[in-house]
Design a protein around this motif. Sequence first.
Motif, mmCIF file in Angstrom:
data_model
loop_
_atom_site.group_PDB
_atom_site.id
_atom_site.type_symbol
_atom_site.label_atom_id
_atom_site.label_comp_id
_atom_site.label_asym_id
_atom_site.label_seq_id
_atom_site.Cartn_x
_atom_site.Cartn_y
_atom_site.Cartn_z
ATOM 1 N N ALA A 42 89.938 11.610 -52.065
ATOM 2 C CA ALA A 42 89.769 10.755 -50.885
ATOM 3 C C ALA A 42 88.295 10.461 -50.635
ATOM 4 N N LEU A 43 87.442 11.457 -50.851
ATOM 5 C CA LEU A 43 86.002 11.274 -50.679
ATOM 6 C C LEU A 43 85.460 10.249 -51.664
ATOM 7 N N ALA A 44 85.882 10.339 -52.910
ATOM 8 C CA ALA A 44 85.431 9.382 -53.926
ATOM 9 C C ALA A 44 85.872 7.966 -53.568
ATOM 10 N N ALA A 45 87.087 7.825 -53.038
ATOM 11 C CA ALA A 45 87.585 6.503 -52.652
ATOM 12 C C ALA A 45 86.733 5.905 -51.540
ATOM 13 N N ASN A 46 86.323 6.710 -50.585
ATOM 14 C CA ASN A 46 85.497 6.207 -49.478
ATOM 15 C C ASN A 46 84.061 5.921 -49.923
ATOM 16 N N ARG A 47 83.566 6.698 -50.858
ATOM 17 C CA ARG A 47 82.232 6.415 -51.387
ATOM 18 C C ARG A 47 82.215 5.116 -52.181
ATOM 19 N N ALA A 48 83.350 4.763 -52.778
ATOM 20 C CA ALA A 48 83.407 3.557 -53.608
ATOM 21 C C ALA A 48 83.299 2.294 -52.770
ATOM 22 N N VAL A 49 83.591 2.352 -51.484
ATOM 23 C CA VAL A 49 83.627 1.109 -50.688
ATOM 24 C C VAL A 49 82.234 0.513 -50.413
ATOM 25 N N PRO A 50 81.252 1.252 -49.792
ATOM 26 C CA PRO A 50 81.349 2.585 -49.194
ATOM 27 C C PRO A 50 81.748 2.495 -47.727
ATOM 28 N N PRO A 101 80.989 4.898 -44.548
ATOM 29 C CA PRO A 101 80.267 6.107 -44.119
ATOM 30 C C PRO A 101 81.117 7.061 -43.289
ATOM 31 N N HIS A 102 81.886 6.525 -42.359
ATOM 32 C CA HIS A 102 82.728 7.418 -41.554
ATOM 33 C C HIS A 102 83.747 8.123 -42.433
ATOM 34 N N GLY A 103 84.344 7.389 -43.353
ATOM 35 C CA GLY A 103 85.293 8.008 -44.272
ATOM 36 C C GLY A 103 84.647 9.087 -45.118
ATOM 37 N N VAL A 104 83.398 8.859 -45.527
ATOM 38 C CA VAL A 104 82.675 9.863 -46.307
ATOM 39 C C VAL A 104 82.490 11.134 -45.484
ATOM 40 N N VAL A 105 82.120 10.986 -44.214
ATOM 41 C CA VAL A 105 81.926 12.153 -43.353
ATOM 42 C C VAL A 105 83.244 12.901 -43.164
ATOM 43 N N VAL A 106 84.314 12.171 -42.848
ATOM 44 C CA VAL A 106 85.604 12.813 -42.600
ATOM 45 C C VAL A 106 86.096 13.561 -43.836
ATOM 46 N N GLN A 107 86.010 12.916 -44.989
ATOM 47 C CA GLN A 107 86.534 13.567 -46.192
ATOM 48 C C GLN A 107 85.640 14.720 -46.645
ATOM 49 N N SER A 108 84.344 14.630 -46.426
ATOM 50 C CA SER A 108 83.468 15.769 -46.716
ATOM 51 C C SER A 108 83.832 16.947 -45.818
ATOM 52 N N TYR A 109 84.072 16.669 -44.576
ATOM 53 C CA TYR A 109 84.514 17.703 -43.634
ATOM 54 C C TYR A 109 85.816 18.341 -44.119
ATOM 55 N N ASN A 110 86.752 17.514 -44.595
ATOM 56 C CA ASN A 110 88.015 18.037 -45.109
ATOM 57 C C ASN A 110 87.806 18.894 -46.356
ATOM 58 N N VAL A 111 86.930 18.435 -47.254
ATOM 59 C CA VAL A 111 86.627 19.229 -48.448
ATOM 60 C C VAL A 111 86.102 20.600 -48.029
ATOM 61 N N ALA A 112 85.210 20.614 -47.042
ATOM 62 C CA ALA A 112 84.655 21.885 -46.582
ATOM 63 C C ALA A 112 85.743 22.775 -45.983
ATOM 64 N N GLN A 113 86.690 22.187 -45.251
ATOM 65 C CA GLN A 113 87.796 22.989 -44.719
ATOM 66 C C GLN A 113 88.575 23.655 -45.840
ATOM 67 N N ALA A 114 88.831 22.910 -46.905
ATOM 68 C CA ALA A 114 89.567 23.477 -48.033
ATOM 69 C C ALA A 114 88.759 24.568 -48.720
ATOM 70 N N LEU A 115 87.451 24.376 -48.851
ATOM 71 C CA LEU A 115 86.596 25.399 -49.470
ATOM 72 C C LEU A 115 86.584 26.673 -48.631
ATOM 73 N N VAL A 116 86.527 26.536 -47.307
ATOM 74 C CA VAL A 116 86.577 27.711 -46.436
ATOM 75 C C VAL A 116 87.918 28.422 -46.584
ATOM 76 N N ALA A 117 89.008 27.645 -46.620
ATOM 77 C CA ALA A 117 90.326 28.253 -46.801
ATOM 78 C C ALA A 117 90.418 28.995 -48.129
ATOM 79 N N GLY A 118 89.684 28.501 -49.134
ATOM 80 C CA GLY A 118 89.662 29.157 -50.443
ATOM 81 C C GLY A 118 88.568 30.199 -50.578
ATOM 82 N N GLU A 119 87.892 30.525 -49.449
ATOM 83 C CA GLU A 119 86.844 31.556 -49.396
ATOM 84 C C GLU A 119 85.643 31.229 -50.281
ATOM 85 N N ARG A 120 85.338 29.946 -50.392
ATOM 86 C CA ARG A 120 84.152 29.501 -51.145
ATOM 87 C C ARG A 120 83.115 29.074 -50.103
#
Length: 741
Positions: free
Chosen positions: A604-612, A614-633
């Motif tokens: 999803a982040l790559a798709a928003n960067r392709a447009v680009p 910016p709000h989509g980039v922020v939201v999807q980066s935030y989501n990526v970070a949530q997944a990394l925290v859930a995975g203890e990274r």
Amino acid sequence: MSSLGTDGGGATYNSVSGDAVVVGPLLMAQHIEGIQLPPAAPAAPPCQGPPPTRVFVNRTEELAGLREAALALAADPEPGVVMVVGVGGVGKTQLVAQSVRRELARLFPDGQLYVDLEDHRRDGAVDLAAVLGGFLRALGVHKDYVPGRLAERTALFRSVAAPLRLLVKVDNVQHAPEARALVPPQGLLVVTGRRALPSLLMDGAVLIDVAPLDDRAGTELVRRWYADADEGTAADVVRLCAGHPLALRAAVEWLAARPQLTLDDVVRDLTAGRYGTGDDGAREAMGVAMGASGGAAQDGVGASGGPAQDGVGEAVDAVLDAVVAEVSDDTRHLYDLFGVLPGTTATADLLRAVGATRVDAGLGELLSSRLAVLVESADRPLRYRLHDVVRAHARQCARALPEDRRRSLLRLVVDFYADAAAHGDALVLGARFRIQPPPVRPLAELGAQRALFTGGADALEWLDAERDNLQAVIRVAADEGWHQEVWRLCESLWALYHSRKHLADCVESGLLGIEAAQHEARPDVEIRMRNQVARAAYELGDLDRAEAQLDAAAGLLELAGDPRLSGVVWESRGLIALARGRSEESPHAMGERAEEARQLFERALAANRAVPDPHGVVVQSYNVAQALVAGERWTEALGVLDEAAEVARTTGDEPMLPRIDLVRAQAFVGLGSLDRAVAATVAAADRAASLKQFAKLDQALELLAALADRAEDRPLRAACEEKLRELRRNMGLEPPAAPPA
């Protein structure tokens, strides 16, 4: 962001990522104590419902029954139910209003809640979540704290109302479950309907039967309105109107506007059948409106119906024919418009938009003739509606319009709402990704005297006030085959659905939007519609349904031109993966789900960067970070969050910063750095307070209290707990204080 604790000398500051700082415990606590909260809602109890009229006759027995039931139930700590039953327009609501003024307001001093279920009924079913949402807001619960699911709203309503002696008044109940869902924990529920509900009687409900007025009471009422009326003539009018108060009032109001006529003229004209009683279709429609048939029949017995009621329906029909035949052409046009409108209410702006002229004068004539009433509402502009008995008559009259005329009027209504909703969406959600182009008509053109709304908050209130009409308009547009307008409305209303958690509405309209997209061969629109349905199902906890919609959407992605459509699908899939991971007890399963979510969010982040975008980039980066925290990274998550925060600050995406700070705090906790976790959480609280994101502020204070407890920082913990109590008190999660005795 401003630094924390700047008013204290001698504090030590250690920089951490995201502009947060670590300060001494005392200064941190002082800073939390200094966070500005919104003022508490007014302490005055709610006082909803139609007011009593000055002229009211008879009903002595019914009022006594209500008083005795209320006195008995008021002395009981358990809640009670009273059913007021009678034909449509016979005066049930006014009877309750009179009883409230005389007795009930005193017995239940903590507030009066009111709803007409006809405003929330679709295909026979009532949206109880919407009703409870309105009750919660009336009791002072801030909109950010009203949950989305029916079960959660029910639980919160019972919690907030638990210590209150409330009077809840509900009109047009058809089925027992509708009433049971709205019973206050203590206090009294008074429901009106056209038939008694046996299961409620078995539960102990008290039945009050309201019949048409007898000759004596009806004559007294007519002579109070029309003092010069001869008693015999007044009695004739009562008989011709079958003792029906609505018909009597309409007839006398019609006469009052024509001083050259007398009551004898009304009697002569009605007796001679000058206006007739309408055709069979009109009588059938009026019979349904009066309660002779329809959805209530399955659960209803006794009280009303049968030949006598059929006579009442014909009498009311005759009076309405007479009144409508004599109004001005402009007012008759308004009456026909009310018969065509998909919803139940209308504003002057809407009526002007569909071609009505002399709207103010026409509405005045409808009001003075008692054909229309003002709707009680906190929002502006004013809304008008026909009594449901009158509305049935108006809709029957509208059927006589030529089909092309009826469709052209409907199309004007649909176009008005489609443009207004698009403008509202733009103000509420800003420059989010949309498929539809901006509306052609400017916002100023939709309001004759002033703009429909100004600013995002005002637009959201307008959308919420028009919600039932908007849903009805979507259904009508679908029936008429206006597919583009269906999906345009659905896309625009995401601003309302998401903000106010009208999730059932989102599913209902989204399914119609999917059909509209398929009719237009628009895979891009179908993806958008399926994703909206999926997100609503996800928030309702129906993950299987959400995934099914996303599976169908994913099959269309190759046909979509904008990469952001791929992004929204991957994002929704990622959220579902995280939700499934949280529901699984195995840490290994959680790790696998977290990695699955991370990969989806990265796409999803790559798709928003392709447009680009910016709000989509922020939201999807935030989501990526949530997944990394859930995975203890933890460390990887912090790097992603720093980049997201930088983009958010650069592009002015301030509302995302509190969310980023909260995930950053979780990452610091995972690394064992409590001081940095505390600093990031304080930053989240600070930003949320300044942006008035009170739900996020609540989340930050709750996390900060837990962190202070782990760090054995008693001043900070005490400050957080006190601020949290104050916030929740001001947000209405504690009931409003009862007025002094």
